[in-house]
Design an enzyme around this catalytic site. Structure first.
Site, short mmCIF file in Angstrom:
data_model
loop_
_atom_site.label_atom_id
_atom_site.label_comp_id
_atom_site.label_asym_id
_atom_site.label_seq_id
_atom_site.Cartn_x
_atom_site.Cartn_y
_atom_site.Cartn_z
NE ARG A 4 -39.60 33.08 -30.97
CZ ARG A 4 -39.39 32.30 -29.94
NH1 ARG A 4 -39.15 32.98 -28.75
NH2 ARG A 4 -39.48 30.95 -30.20
CG HIS A 56 -36.66 41.22 -37.54
ND1 HIS A 56 -36.89 39.78 -37.99
CD2 HIS A 56 -35.34 41.35 -37.42
CE1 HIS A 56 -35.88 39.46 -37.93
NE2 HIS A 56 -34.76 40.14 -37.68
N PRO A 102 -43.14 39.99 -23.15
CG PRO A 102 -43.15 41.73 -24.41
CD PRO A 102 -43.15 40.29 -24.54
CD GLU A 103 -43.42 38.22 -16.82
OE1 GLU A 103 -43.89 38.59 -15.57
OE2 GLU A 103 -42.23 37.84 -16.85
#
Length: 274
Positions: free
Chosen positions: A111, A92, A2-3
């Site tokens: 991740r 997750h 994400p930016e």
């Protein structure tokens, strides 16, 4: 990853959902996500109230009422969402903030690259790259004088220059490609070769594109979702990123994808000449 527009979208959603909420307890299922001693991290957040959530670059800053701030970096796949107590958890879900109002603030990360660090408010710059982070891409911070000066000192190619968080905060691969296309600048141009006219155009396009992306609730290319579990919308307005093989909107030349500084890079070979 994400930016800035995506992180800002998450920040706004969290303020709508959990601003003023109090933490009853914290459950940490993957300890590596927390940079502090995990038991102390959990204990210090019991009965803490979330006063607001701020942002600096790609970092979220959870402000608590007792003088603590949790610095959170989502990295590649991190997500926050709010659910009724004991609902919505998956394999997750790695950190759960149980709230006193019978809701849970869930941190999910496929991740497991995201990180959380609890520090005294005012000491956020001790975390990660916050100390050396460049100005926010807004008109009042990213001045023409500043950008001209830092570009003149850099022999880097302009694409990795834009990705350098110590130069400008929050720009990642997507918005680097987009703003360079908008500015008609080849991604491999040396930063110090840009003319004053090109610098002015690049600056304005960075500021405008980030604002538009925030308005569009960010870009979902792979898995980004807002704090409400919704996809972003700005991917529908991208001009060049992810459009290799498609005609350029301005000239019709097919968009190409190359590697620049180990990053996939999209550009128009006619409009952005080296």
């Amino acid at each position: 990853m994400p930016e800035l527009p995506e992180v800002e979208t998450v920040r706004r959603g969290l303020n709508r959902l959990v601003k003023g909420a109090t933490i009853a307890s914290v459950e940490v299922r993957w300890p590596r996500i927390v940079n502090n001693d995990v038991d102390r991290f959990k204990a210090r957040l019991v009965n803490a109230t979330i006063e607001k959530v701020d942002r600096r670059g790609k970092y979220l800053l959870f402000r608590f009422n007792h003088g603590l701030t949790m610095v959170s970096h989502l990295r590649m796949e991190g997500k926050y969402n709010v659910m009724p107590k004991d609902e919505g958890q998956t394999k997750h879900t790695h950190v759960i903030f149980h709230l006193t109002d019978q809701r849970d603030l869930l941190y999910n990360d496929t991740r497991k690259f995201g990180r959380m660090t609890l520090v005294p408010t005012g000491e956020e710059t001790t975390v990660g790259g916050l100390k050396t982070m460049g100005p926010e891409p807004i008109d009042s911070a990213l001045t023409m004088a500043y950008l001209t000066a830092v570009l003149a000192k850099s022999k880097k190619m302009i694409k990795p220059f834009l990705l350098d968080q110590s130069k400008i905060a929050g720009i990642g691969n997507i918005y680097a490609d987009e703003t360079l296309w908008l500015s008609k600048i080849h991604p491999m141009r040396p930063a110090n070769s840009l003319t004053e006219t090109e610098i002015a155009a690049l600056r304005q396009n960075i500021i405008a594109e980030m604002a538009l992306a925030i308005k569009g609730h960010g870009t979902t290319v792979h898995s980004f979702s807002t704090a409400f579990g919704e996809a972003g919308q700005f991917q529908n307005q991208l001009h060049v990123y992810g459009r290799e093989g498609e005609p350029c909107e301005r000239c019709g030349t097919l968009i190409e994808k190359i590697k620049v500084a180990q990053r996939g890079t999209h550009f128009c070979p006619h409009e952005q000449r080296l």
